[in-house]
Design a protein around this motif. Sequence first.
Motif, mmCIF file in Angstrom:
data_model
loop_
_atom_site.group_PDB
_atom_site.id
_atom_site.type_symbol
_atom_site.label_atom_id
_atom_site.label_comp_id
_atom_site.label_asym_id
_atom_site.label_seq_id
_atom_site.Cartn_x
_atom_site.Cartn_y
_atom_site.Cartn_z
ATOM 1 N N LYS A 14 0.828 -1.209 0.000
ATOM 2 C CA LYS A 14 0.000 0.000 0.000
ATOM 3 C C LYS A 14 0.863 1.261 0.000
ATOM 4 C CE LYS A 14 -2.315 -1.337 3.660
ATOM 5 N NZ LYS A 14 -3.295 -1.486 4.760
ATOM 6 N N GLU A 15 1.868 1.255 0.844
ATOM 7 C CA GLU A 15 2.723 2.436 0.947
ATOM 8 C C GLU A 15 3.508 2.673 -0.331
ATOM 9 O OE1 GLU A 15 4.973 1.654 4.419
ATOM 10 O OE2 GLU A 15 3.233 1.809 5.769
ATOM 11 N N SER A 16 4.010 1.595 -0.940
ATOM 12 C CA SER A 16 4.799 1.727 -2.158
ATOM 13 C C SER A 16 3.951 2.260 -3.317
ATOM 14 C CB SER A 16 5.415 0.381 -2.529
ATOM 15 O OG SER A 16 6.179 0.477 -3.708
ATOM 16 N N LEU A 17 2.756 1.679 -3.506
ATOM 17 C CA LEU A 17 1.894 2.139 -4.589
ATOM 18 C C LEU A 17 1.418 3.566 -4.345
ATOM 19 C CD1 LEU A 17 -0.265 -1.052 -5.281
ATOM 20 C CD2 LEU A 17 1.389 -0.003 -6.837
ATOM 21 N N SER A 18 1.076 3.892 -3.115
ATOM 22 C CA SER A 18 0.618 5.252 -2.802
ATOM 23 C C SER A 18 1.715 6.273 -3.037
ATOM 24 C CB SER A 18 0.128 5.325 -1.346
ATOM 25 O OG SER A 18 -0.996 4.516 -1.155
ATOM 26 N N ALA A 19 2.938 5.930 -2.656
ATOM 27 C CA ALA A 19 4.062 6.848 -2.869
ATOM 28 C C ALA A 19 4.316 7.062 -4.352
ATOM 29 C CB ALA A 19 5.316 6.300 -2.184
ATOM 30 N N ALA A 20 4.231 5.986 -5.146
ATOM 31 C CA ALA A 20 4.439 6.108 -6.587
ATOM 32 C C ALA A 20 3.353 6.979 -7.225
ATOM 33 C CB ALA A 20 4.456 4.725 -7.233
ATOM 34 N N LEU A 21 2.120 6.816 -6.781
ATOM 35 C CA LEU A 21 1.031 7.653 -7.288
ATOM 36 C C LEU A 21 1.262 9.120 -6.938
ATOM 37 C CD1 LEU A 21 -2.169 5.530 -6.514
ATOM 38 C CD2 LEU A 21 -1.524 6.423 -8.761
ATOM 39 N N ALA A 22 1.603 9.376 -5.688
ATOM 40 C CA ALA A 22 1.789 10.751 -5.227
ATOM 41 C C ALA A 22 2.931 11.445 -5.955
ATOM 42 C CB ALA A 22 2.041 10.765 -3.719
ATOM 43 N N ALA A 23 3.968 10.676 -6.273
ATOM 44 C CA ALA A 23 5.138 11.260 -6.945
ATOM 45 C C ALA A 23 4.985 11.289 -8.462
ATOM 46 C CB ALA A 23 6.391 10.469 -6.566
ATOM 47 N N GLY A 24 3.900 10.730 -8.988
ATOM 48 C CA GLY A 24 3.692 10.694 -10.436
ATOM 49 C C GLY A 24 4.641 9.764 -11.158
ATOM 50 N N ARG A 25 5.106 8.735 -10.468
ATOM 51 C CA ARG A 25 6.056 7.809 -11.090
ATOM 52 C C ARG A 25 5.540 6.370 -11.108
ATOM 53 N NH1 ARG A 25 8.417 5.369 -6.777
ATOM 54 N NH2 ARG A 25 8.470 6.526 -4.809
ATOM 55 N N LEU A 26 4.230 6.224 -11.073
ATOM 56 C CA LEU A 26 3.660 4.880 -11.151
ATOM 57 C C LEU A 26 3.859 4.321 -12.553
ATOM 58 C CD1 LEU A 26 1.850 2.814 -9.507
ATOM 59 C CD2 LEU A 26 -0.067 3.769 -10.805
ATOM 60 N N SER A 27 4.328 3.100 -12.637
ATOM 61 C CA SER A 27 4.491 2.448 -13.938
ATOM 62 C C SER A 27 3.139 2.351 -14.637
ATOM 63 C CB SER A 27 5.077 1.045 -13.738
ATOM 64 O OG SER A 27 5.004 0.294 -14.929
ATOM 65 N N HIS A 28 3.142 2.364 -15.966
ATOM 66 C CA HIS A 28 1.873 2.254 -16.702
ATOM 67 C C HIS A 28 1.352 0.822 -16.722
ATOM 68 C CE1 HIS A 28 4.722 1.067 -19.918
ATOM 69 N NE2 HIS A 28 3.716 0.330 -20.347
ATOM 70 N N SER A 29 2.183 -0.140 -16.266
ATOM 71 C CA SER A 29 1.760 -1.537 -16.236
ATOM 72 C C SER A 29 2.126 -2.140 -14.879
ATOM 73 C CB SER A 29 2.433 -2.346 -17.343
ATOM 74 O OG SER A 29 2.111 -1.822 -18.612
ATOM 75 N N ILE A 30 1.110 -2.532 -14.125
ATOM 76 C CA ILE A 30 1.304 -3.087 -12.784
ATOM 77 C C ILE A 30 0.812 -4.535 -12.775
ATOM 78 C CG2 ILE A 30 0.675 -2.908 -10.345
ATOM 79 C CD1 ILE A 30 2.352 -0.556 -11.283
ATOM 80 N N LEU A 31 1.638 -5.433 -12.258
ATOM 81 C CA LEU A 31 1.237 -6.829 -12.083
ATOM 82 C C LEU A 31 1.094 -7.103 -10.592
ATOM 83 C CD1 LEU A 31 0.735 -9.762 -12.973
ATOM 84 C CD2 LEU A 31 3.224 -10.066 -13.096
ATOM 85 N N LEU A 32 -0.141 -7.403 -10.168
ATOM 86 C CA LEU A 32 -0.418 -7.723 -8.770
ATOM 87 C C LEU A 32 -0.526 -9.241 -8.641
ATOM 88 C CD1 LEU A 32 -3.145 -5.032 -7.976
ATOM 89 C CD2 LEU A 32 -0.719 -4.969 -7.342
ATOM 90 N N CYS A 33 0.355 -9.832 -7.867
ATOM 91 C CA CYS A 33 0.375 -11.290 -7.709
ATOM 92 C C CYS A 33 -0.140 -11.666 -6.331
ATOM 93 C CB CYS A 33 1.798 -11.821 -7.878
ATOM 94 S SG CYS A 33 2.480 -11.542 -9.522
ATOM 95 N N GLY A 34 -1.005 -12.647 -6.308
ATOM 96 C CA GLY A 34 -1.532 -13.120 -5.035
ATOM 97 C C GLY A 34 -2.363 -14.362 -5.241
ATOM 98 N N GLU A 35 -2.235 -15.317 -4.327
ATOM 99 C CA GLU A 35 -3.048 -16.528 -4.396
ATOM 100 C C GLU A 35 -4.520 -16.153 -4.349
ATOM 101 O OE1 GLU A 35 -1.957 -19.189 -1.270
ATOM 102 O OE2 GLU A 35 0.177 -18.806 -1.539
ATOM 103 N N GLN A 36 -5.350 -17.048 -4.861
ATOM 104 C CA GLN A 36 -6.780 -16.806 -4.850
ATOM 105 C C GLN A 36 -7.257 -16.503 -3.436
ATOM 106 O OE1 GLN A 36 -9.165 -20.032 -6.321
ATOM 107 N NE2 GLN A 36 -10.999 -18.790 -6.497
ATOM 108 N N GLY A 37 -8.016 -15.411 -3.311
ATOM 109 C CA GLY A 37 -8.563 -15.042 -2.013
ATOM 110 C C GLY A 37 -7.730 -14.044 -1.242
ATOM 111 N N THR A 38 -6.530 -13.696 -1.737
ATOM 112 C CA THR A 38 -5.700 -12.728 -1.017
ATOM 113 C C THR A 38 -6.072 -11.289 -1.351
ATOM 114 O OG1 THR A 38 -4.008 -12.929 -2.751
ATOM 115 C CG2 THR A 38 -3.713 -14.267 -0.769
ATOM 116 N N GLY A 39 -6.957 -11.088 -2.325
ATOM 117 C CA GLY A 39 -7.454 -9.739 -2.586
ATOM 118 C C GLY A 39 -6.784 -9.002 -3.722
ATOM 119 N N ALA A 40 -6.158 -9.709 -4.659
ATOM 120 C CA ALA A 40 -5.499 -9.028 -5.775
ATOM 121 C C ALA A 40 -6.515 -8.257 -6.616
ATOM 122 C CB ALA A 40 -4.748 -10.032 -6.648
ATOM 123 N N GLY A 41 -7.703 -8.827 -6.826
ATOM 124 C CA GLY A 41 -8.723 -8.132 -7.600
ATOM 125 C C GLY A 41 -9.186 -6.865 -6.922
ATOM 126 N N TYR A 42 -9.401 -6.931 -5.605
ATOM 127 C CA TYR A 42 -9.814 -5.737 -4.861
ATOM 128 C C TYR A 42 -8.695 -4.697 -4.858
ATOM 129 C CZ TYR A 42 -11.342 -2.738 -1.041
ATOM 130 O OH TYR A 42 -11.707 -1.642 -0.290
#
Length: 307
Positions: A14-42
Amino acid sequence: MQALFSIIGNDALKESLSAALAAGRLSHSILLCGEQGTGAGYAARCLAADYLYPEGGDGARMVLSGQSPECLTLEGEGASGEIRVERVREVRRAVFNTALSAKGRVVFIKGAHRLNEASANALLKVLEEPPEGVLFVLTSPGEANVMATIRSRCCIYTLAPVPQAACAQYLERSFPGQDAARYAALFGGRIGTAKRCMEDPVQRAFLRDAMQAVQWIENKDRYSILVLFAKYETDRAKAQTLLRFVRTLCSAALRESAQAGVPLSPKRAGVCIEAAGRALQLLAGNVSSKLVLTNLAGQITREIPAE
């Protein structure tokens, strides 16, 4: 409050993604990895909401509820579950259109591991030269499951199951009066899967059958297992769901969680996890469901040699 901070646990992500958003340096392609049920979709929807609507409001709420016109979705279709190249091309054309009301658009690619060679190549063309303002958010159970050509174009983040106590607290708030601690123990902190099971009677019915199955597995009652499996042998998708629940219960038995209350010895649970995993692979192909389930019943109720 940013939508990302509504995610339970996974503070570093959460902190890493929020910091990247705030600084305007978020990559245009993000891969979120997580086993089923860990909340990757959310987590993907939260990231999209914060990207498109940093001030929140109705637009962000529409993204979180899956109703935003600024969000396009690619996911598997048909019996194979593959993401088809035709759908990738449709979305690729759509992202070059003018955004509707937000600062850009978001493309969700649910189950990026389901891209085949043709659809992955079609997606690469837009990932390599993305249109201005378009964010691609891919999800997958694991980084290794995604084709290297796609993976290399993404910034990768991993979600982990939350601590069991935190999962139980969240479930208790959402479902007061239900046995939240037991569900948290059964699903090992996988909030998404536990939540779906608690709110959906169909999922709870699968869980009841799976719990009955593990009791018979422990007692080596092959006949009763075969009778249960007969309910599922004509519906491949339901058979797969049942076996996933059986594997979940076996995993809880391996953790030896008293709160889960799974009546299965760790040794037999290990045998069952492997056998059910092979059965799921066969069910994903064209092998007869009846044959797969019949063979599985024999494997999981056989005598286990003493070490």
